[in-house]
Design a protein around this motif. Structure first.
Motif, mmCIF file in Angstrom:
data_model
loop_
_atom_site.group_PDB
_atom_site.id
_atom_site.type_symbol
_atom_site.label_atom_id
_atom_site.label_comp_id
_atom_site.label_asym_id
_atom_site.label_seq_id
_atom_site.Cartn_x
_atom_site.Cartn_y
_atom_site.Cartn_z
ATOM 1 N N LEU A 186 32.883 38.266 -9.129
ATOM 2 C CA LEU A 186 33.609 38.609 -7.901
ATOM 3 C C LEU A 186 34.869 37.764 -7.700
ATOM 4 O O LEU A 186 35.661 38.038 -6.815
ATOM 5 N N LEU A 234 31.514 32.285 -4.709
ATOM 6 C CA LEU A 234 31.371 33.646 -5.215
ATOM 7 C C LEU A 234 30.693 33.672 -6.579
ATOM 8 O O LEU A 234 30.853 32.757 -7.391
ATOM 9 N N THR A 290 37.097 30.689 -3.890
ATOM 10 C CA THR A 290 36.242 31.437 -4.816
ATOM 11 C C THR A 290 34.989 30.662 -5.220
ATOM 12 O O THR A 290 34.172 31.170 -5.980
ATOM 13 N N GLU A 305 38.594 39.547 -7.962
ATOM 14 C CA GLU A 305 39.130 40.404 -6.905
ATOM 15 C C GLU A 305 39.785 39.579 -5.797
ATOM 16 O O GLU A 305 40.759 40.020 -5.176
ATOM 17 N N SER A 347 29.805 42.594 -0.165
ATOM 18 C CA SER A 347 29.598 41.559 -1.172
ATOM 19 C C SER A 347 30.377 40.306 -0.775
ATOM 20 O O SER A 347 31.229 40.343 0.127
ATOM 21 N N GLY A 390 32.719 38.783 -2.466
ATOM 22 C CA GLY A 390 34.138 38.981 -2.726
ATOM 23 C C GLY A 390 34.801 39.825 -1.655
ATOM 24 O O GLY A 390 35.939 39.555 -1.244
ATOM 25 N N GLN A 391 34.086 40.840 -1.183
ATOM 26 C CA GLN A 391 34.631 41.686 -0.115
ATOM 27 C C GLN A 391 34.760 40.890 1.178
ATOM 28 O O GLN A 391 35.763 41.004 1.898
#
Length: 265
Positions: free
Chosen positions: A195, A191, A188, A198, A162, A164-165
């Protein structure tokens, strides 16, 4: 001066100093004489409307843009140039790359190598740039993945993650060079809302660890929580700066007040 006094004095020396930095793109004067100091262990958040020059500040520090005038000094060394006989000379690409080793940058887009696994992405720079052995780099990469909550994903490819990952992997990749200064350029903003948390959690942990950080962000709550100092920019200038609670809680300048009233609901 005893050892404690020496250490305290050193801690008060800025890690990074920008003096009257100007940068234009064509007729657009993006930075109009920026003066700024960043101290070791400090977390500084840059706030302001789009086009105010926040990201350009970071890109100039990391030599992704060349300043038109002024100077940037990092660890008592000028960024991108060296003085000699009263004149300034540009550094070679090799010399610039050496300076960049100590400054990590996390971008809006994750910029991971799509053909490499997560582990390989993190190992690449320490092996190729710093000459660390693959075994040592692999262990460091695994440790960093655990730190950002991605220990189980080392063999995955970026496309399997994803947003965020991927951003958490990008942070681990920047940390793999063990930089003195970490730059985050709206990490961010690309995103999905669910997400964002995180990635901010990882950045909170970095801030607590004493890592020196400059963060361009629109996340006002995050800035108020983690920043030692907030810098508000508009139209290529620093309008207001100070402790996070003061700038966000009781801004003194009308331009800052207008911005915060528009973004805080």
């Amino acid at each position: 001066m005893n050892q404690t006094q020496t250490t305290e004095a050193a801690a008060r020396e800025p890690l990074l100093t920008m003096h009257q930095v100007r940068k234009a793109f064509g007729s657009n004067q993006v930075l109009q004489g920026i003066d700024l100091e960043i101290y070791p262990g400090e977390v500084v958040c840059l706030l302001g409307p789009s086009g105010s020059g926040k990201s350009t500040v970071l890109r100039c520090i990391n030599q992704l843009e060349t300043i038109d005038s002024g100077s940037i000094n990092f660890k008592d060394e000028y960024i991108g140039v060296r003085p000699k006989n009263g004149r300034w000379f540009d550094l070679t690409e090799r010399q610039k790359a050496r300076q960049r080793r100590e400054i990590g940058m996390v971008f809006q887009k994750f910029n991971l190598f799509p053909h490499m696994t997560v582990l390989e992405n993190i190992m690449e720079a320490p092996v190729k740039v710093k000459g660390i052995t693959p075994d040592a780099a692999r262990q460091t990469a695994r440790d960093l993945l655990e730190r950002v909550g991605m220990a189980a994903f080392g063999d995955r490819y970026p496309v399997q993650l994803s947003g965020g990952q991927q951003q958490r992997v990008a942070i681990a990749r920047a940390l793999a060079m063990d930089p003195e200064l970490m730059l985050f350029d709206e990490p961010t903003s690309a995103l999905d809302p669910e997400l964002v948390g995180e990635v901010l959690d990882v950045m909170r942990e970095l801030a607590k660890s004493g890592r020196t950080m400059m963060v361009v962000t629109h996340e006002i709550g995050f800035a108020r929580e983690v920043a030692d100092r907030i810098i508000f920019m508009a139209d290529g200038t620093i309008v207001e700066e100070g402790p996070a609670a003061s700038v966000v809680g009781s801004p003194q300048m009308e331009r800052t007040q207008q911005f915060l009233s528009a973004v805080i609901h």
